[in-house]
Design an enzyme around this catalytic site. Sequence first.
Site, PDB file in Angstrom:
ATOM      1  N   GLU A   1       7.594 -13.410  35.362  1.00 20.71           N
ATOM      2  CA  GLU A   1       9.262 -13.506  35.708  1.00 20.71           C
ATOM      3  C   GLU A   1       9.437 -13.397  37.024  1.00 20.71           C
ATOM      4  O   GLU A   1      10.278 -13.718  37.941  1.00 20.71           O
ATOM      5  CB  GLU A   1      10.465 -12.736  34.851  1.00 20.71           C
TER       6      GLU A   1
ATOM      7  N   HIS B   1       4.183  -9.922  36.872  1.00 18.45           N
ATOM      8  CA  HIS B   1       4.855 -10.549  35.778  1.00 18.45           C
ATOM      9  C   HIS B   1       5.468 -11.889  36.043  1.00 18.45           C
ATOM     10  O   HIS B   1       5.841 -12.113  37.076  1.00 18.45           O
ATOM     11  CB  HIS B   1       5.913  -9.608  35.142  1.00 18.45           C
TER      12      HIS B   1
ATOM     13  N   GLU C   1      -0.513 -13.210  30.048  1.00 19.71           N
ATOM     14  CA  GLU C   1       0.560 -13.537  29.219  1.00 19.71           C
ATOM     15  C   GLU C   1       0.807 -14.856  29.930  1.00 19.71           C
ATOM     16  O   GLU C   1       1.285 -15.384  30.699  1.00 19.71           O
ATOM     17  CB  GLU C   1       1.777 -12.680  30.067  1.00 19.71           C
TER      18      GLU C   1
ATOM     19  N   ASN D   1       7.867  -3.789  27.389  1.00 22.09           N
ATOM     20  CA  ASN D   1       8.423  -4.193  28.693  1.00 22.09           C
ATOM     21  C   ASN D   1       9.950  -4.570  28.282  1.00 22.09           C
ATOM     22  O   ASN D   1      10.343  -5.525  27.703  1.00 22.09           O
ATOM     23  CB  ASN D   1       7.806  -5.402  29.486  1.00 22.09           C
TER      24      ASN D   1
ATOM     25  N   GLY E   1       8.777 -15.115  25.304  1.00 21.51           N
ATOM     26  CA  GLY E   1       9.956 -15.217  24.828  1.00 21.51           C
ATOM     27  C   GLY E   1      10.274 -16.488  24.016  1.00 21.51           C
ATOM     28  O   GLY E   1      11.546 -16.993  23.901  1.00 21.51           O
TER      29      GLY E   1
ATOM     30  N   LYS F   1      12.249  -5.141  30.360  1.00 24.45           N
ATOM     31  CA  LYS F   1      12.896  -6.194  31.126  1.00 24.45           C
ATOM     32  C   LYS F   1      14.386  -5.733  31.502  1.00 24.45           C
ATOM     33  O   LYS F   1      14.652  -4.362  31.824  1.00 24.45           O
ATOM     34  CB  LYS F   1      12.989  -7.656  30.433  1.00 24.45           C
TER      35      LYS F   1
ATOM     36  N   SER G   1       5.335 -13.336  22.963  1.00 19.71           N
ATOM     37  CA  SER G   1       5.581 -13.240  21.668  1.00 19.71           C
ATOM     38  C   SER G   1       5.154 -12.464  20.425  1.00 19.71           C
ATOM     39  O   SER G   1       4.793 -13.020  19.308  1.00 19.71           O
ATOM     40  CB  SER G   1       6.000 -14.872  21.177  1.00 19.71           C
TER      41      SER G   1
HETATM   42  P1  13P Z   1       8.035 -11.536  24.825  1.00 16.51           P
HETATM   43  O1  13P Z   1       7.129 -10.340  24.146  1.00 16.51           O
HETATM   44  O2  13P Z   1       9.469 -11.418  24.496  1.00 16.51           O
HETATM   45  O3  13P Z   1       7.523 -12.837  24.733  1.00 16.51           O
HETATM   46  O4  13P Z   1       7.889 -11.286  26.403  1.00 16.51           O
HETATM   47  C1  13P Z   1       6.504 -10.862  26.709  1.00 16.51           C
HETATM   48  C2  13P Z   1       6.689 -10.198  28.078  1.00 16.51           C
HETATM   49  O5  13P Z   1       6.908 -10.712  29.254  1.00 16.51           O
HETATM   50  C3  13P Z   1       6.058  -8.953  28.184  1.00 16.51           C
HETATM   51  O6  13P Z   1       5.997  -8.610  29.548  1.00 16.51           O
END
Ligand code: 13P
Length: 251
Positions: free
Chosen positions: A99, A97, A170, A8, A176, A10, A215
């Site tokens: 976010e 997701h 997640e 992803n 993150g 983003k 992560s």
């Molecule tokens: P990270 O791998 O940066 O923690 O993000 C996970 C994520 O949101 C994947 O969709």
Amino acid sequence: MNKLFAANWKMHKTTAEARQSASELVGLVSGKLKAGREVMILPPFTALAPVVEALRGSAGFLVGAQNVYPQKQGAFTGEVSPGMLLDAGASFVLTGHSERRHVLGETDDLVGTKTAFGLESGLGVILCVGEKLGERKAGELKAVLERQIRAGLRDVPKDTPPARLVLAYEPVWAIGTGEVASPKDILEAHAFVRHMLAEIFGPSGSELRILYGGSVKPDNASEIIALDNVDGVLVGGASLKADEFSRIVLA
Ligand code: 13P
């Protein structure tokens, strides 16, 4: 079922950067991908076409989008329809997701509408669920997952082909942050997601893939991937560099 390694990206990468990263990844992974594994890149909308182009002809690679609007077309400024994503070469889309839920304010209800509409339109869907730290600390893990899963799958037909619907667990506190969930946390959450899928879909619930995200890095990927009910990973930060992501895919 194939294990899925999803990147992803983003809101990262120009078209040129996306083309370069996707080509580099193909170069690093091609010929080395273990049987039963597939790789998906989810670039921003603007980079779908160059990524599709860069992956063309490479077995085991798929392209997904990060968002979709649940209408065929119309006066929805700034939104993108399932048909547009399919036209651009995406075969999957993310819904729910963290976010989108917590930064953009998407409700469980909207996530459910997007999930069903995406599937009905011919896309595969990766439905993301996960609890916030405060919810976990308050002992609400299962209640949050159950609410998000029931709402997310509310209108999904029971005979949906298992390959086209993927769940992703997640935990919001692991996204993150560098703070990966422990194997025990992942096992517990994934077992619960599996239980919910069996309750909703019956026997075919055991054939849906459940990804872990939060992560994931080259040094923890192989341990995570080997856990029960973990059918792949959804990777953010560590998917941005082809070399780093290739080490996860080949772990
Ligand atoms: P990270 O791998 O940066 O923690 O993000 C996970 C994520 O949101 C994947 O969709």
